[in-house]
Design a protein around this motif. Structure first.
Motif, PDB file in Angstrom:
ATOM      1  N   THR A 126     -13.984   4.218   3.804  1.00  0.00           N
ATOM      2  CA  THR A 126     -12.566   3.876   3.798  1.00  0.00           C
ATOM      3  C   THR A 126     -12.226   3.135   5.095  1.00  0.00           C
ATOM      4  O   THR A 126     -11.092   3.031   5.501  1.00  0.00           O
ATOM      5  CB  THR A 126     -11.670   5.116   3.669  1.00  0.00           C
ATOM      6  N   ILE A 179      -7.790   7.863  -3.017  1.00  0.00           N
ATOM      7  CA  ILE A 179      -7.556   6.826  -2.012  1.00  0.00           C
ATOM      8  C   ILE A 179      -8.578   5.702  -2.151  1.00  0.00           C
ATOM      9  O   ILE A 179      -8.236   4.512  -2.169  1.00  0.00           O
ATOM     10  CB  ILE A 179      -7.608   7.415  -0.591  1.00  0.00           C
ATOM     11  N   SER A 235      -8.079   1.690  -3.456  1.00  0.00           N
ATOM     12  CA  SER A 235      -8.539   0.523  -2.708  1.00  0.00           C
ATOM     13  C   SER A 235      -9.439  -0.364  -3.549  1.00  0.00           C
ATOM     14  O   SER A 235      -9.304  -1.595  -3.555  1.00  0.00           O
ATOM     15  CB  SER A 235      -9.297   0.971  -1.451  1.00  0.00           C
ATOM     16  N   TYR A 273      -1.431   4.043   5.853  1.00  0.00           N
ATOM     17  CA  TYR A 273      -0.814   4.666   4.678  1.00  0.00           C
ATOM     18  C   TYR A 273       0.707   4.762   4.809  1.00  0.00           C
ATOM     19  O   TYR A 273       1.402   5.020   3.829  1.00  0.00           O
ATOM     20  CB  TYR A 273      -1.396   6.065   4.460  1.00  0.00           C
ATOM     21  N   MET A 319      -1.674   9.734  -2.386  1.00  0.00           N
ATOM     22  CA  MET A 319      -1.735   8.896  -1.196  1.00  0.00           C
ATOM     23  C   MET A 319      -2.402   7.585  -1.595  1.00  0.00           C
ATOM     24  O   MET A 319      -3.518   7.584  -2.135  1.00  0.00           O
ATOM     25  CB  MET A 319      -2.551   9.559  -0.092  1.00  0.00           C
ATOM     26  N   VAL A 320      -1.716   6.475  -1.364  1.00  0.00           N
ATOM     27  CA  VAL A 320      -2.288   5.165  -1.669  1.00  0.00           C
ATOM     28  C   VAL A 320      -2.317   4.334  -0.392  1.00  0.00           C
ATOM     29  O   VAL A 320      -1.460   4.500   0.489  1.00  0.00           O
ATOM     30  CB  VAL A 320      -1.482   4.430  -2.766  1.00  0.00           C
ATOM     31  N   PRO A 321      -3.293   3.451  -0.260  1.00  0.00           N
ATOM     32  CA  PRO A 321      -3.414   2.652   0.960  1.00  0.00           C
ATOM     33  C   PRO A 321      -2.417   1.509   0.992  1.00  0.00           C
ATOM     34  O   PRO A 321      -1.885   1.085  -0.040  1.00  0.00           O
ATOM     35  CB  PRO A 321      -4.851   2.125   0.870  1.00  0.00           C
TER      36      PRO A 321
END
Length: 315
Positions: A9, A229, A233, A266, A299-301
């Motif tokens: 990540t 996550i 991406s 984030y 949670m998303v980037p």
């Protein structure tokens, strides 16, 4: 056949960077290292995925029904129907995905400037017929078992006790494609038992860099919430750069894409070791930045916005 990866990540590299640079750099400079790519992400006039995008899934190894539903609900949250869309709850996963439709597809000049994620076939290989130590060259084989459709994406998820070449050492997942079939594939591993500090940050204390307390995972599963996550991406990168000639920056062989161009970001105010200013569930204490279907939180980037050359966050 091309493949592109999400390297841990990209969080670990940033955490190492901050530990090496803290002495001589202020937080403002470190923040700019995270939020501002050195080279602008551009469109290379190639293909992007659009319209109905059929998602096929291969579950390799043991996943519980709850784990499967966390990931499936995330996919359904990207382009939900009017009946399931979390309209009253903002920010939301579909709002995050609108950047792909409104910025990337529009910039590519496509007639169909929308995407519709459709869950198709799902297959399982709980016995791990190829063993529990996989080479990256076996990922396309597993993807093919999910019977991907033309213009679609096959997802390969490996369980926490399955080792994959390069996993935890240089990547948390990857995406690739086969122009002959016109389909793409994504692999994401569950890092819970192998390297949660690398591939499930910020829900686990990092292996390197500032040892800030981990955040509470929104769905109560550090490994799977970390997978979401990385999946987010990679889906963003796959749709906007499926065959290596779409939207990217840097070397074609190791490109930065829509989400990986904004590593570790984030929420607003993010810097290496700090995910940003996030929302916190009053009941569970979990951190999140997007609401999904069926009451889910995720949670998303951040996504890089080529129109403004900035990393765009929901919160």
């Amino acid at each position: 056949m091309a493949s592109f990866l999400v390297s841990k990540t990209t969080t670990v590299l940033l955490l190492v960077l901050v530990s090496l640079a803290q002495v001589s750099m202020g937080s403002r400079v470190l923040s700019s290292l995270v939020e501002q790519p050195s080279e602008l992400l551009t469109y290379h006039n190639g293909a992007v995925l659009q319209g109905d995008i059929a998602i096929s899934i291969m579950w390799y190894g043991a996943f519980t029904p709850t784990q499967k539903s966390i990931i499936s609900d995330f996919l359904l949250s990207l382009t939900p129907s009017s009946q399931t869309r979390p309209q009253s709850l903002t920010p939301s996963v579909p709002q995050w995905w609108e950047t792909i439709d409104k910025v990337y597809l529009a910039k590519a000049g496509k007639k169909t400037k929308t995407t519709n994620i459709v869950l198709a076939e799902q297959v399982s290989d709980e016995e791990c017929s190829l063993g529990k130590s996989l080479k990256t060259s076996q990922i396309p084989e597993l993807a093919a078992r999910a019977s991907p459709k033309k213009g679609g994406i096959a997802l390969v998820f490996t369980a926490q006790d399955v080792a994959v070449e390069g996993f935890c050492m240089s990547r948390c997942g990857l995406h690739g494609s086969d122009r002959n079939t016109g389909s793409a594939y994504i692999w994401v591993g569950n890092s819970a038992a192998q390297c949660p500090g690398q591939c499930a940050w910020p829900f686990h204390q990092p292996m390197y860099g500032p040892q800030t307390p981990p955040l509470v995972a929104p769905n109560g599963d550090v490994g799977v919430d970390g997978m979401v996550i990385n999946l987010a991406s990679l889906v963003a990168g796959t749709v906007t750069n499926p065959f290596g000639d779409g939207f990217f920056q840097g070397a074609k062989e190791a490109p930065l894409e829509a989400a990986t161009a904004c590593p570790g970001v984030y929420g607003k105010g993010a810097y290496p070791g700090y995910a940003g200013d996030l929302l916190v569930d009053a009941t569970t204490g979990a951190s999140y930045n997007a609401n999904g279907v069926r009451g889910r939180k995720y949670m998303v980037p951040a996504l890089f916005d080529p129109s403004t050359s900035t990393c765009s966050t929901l919160v």
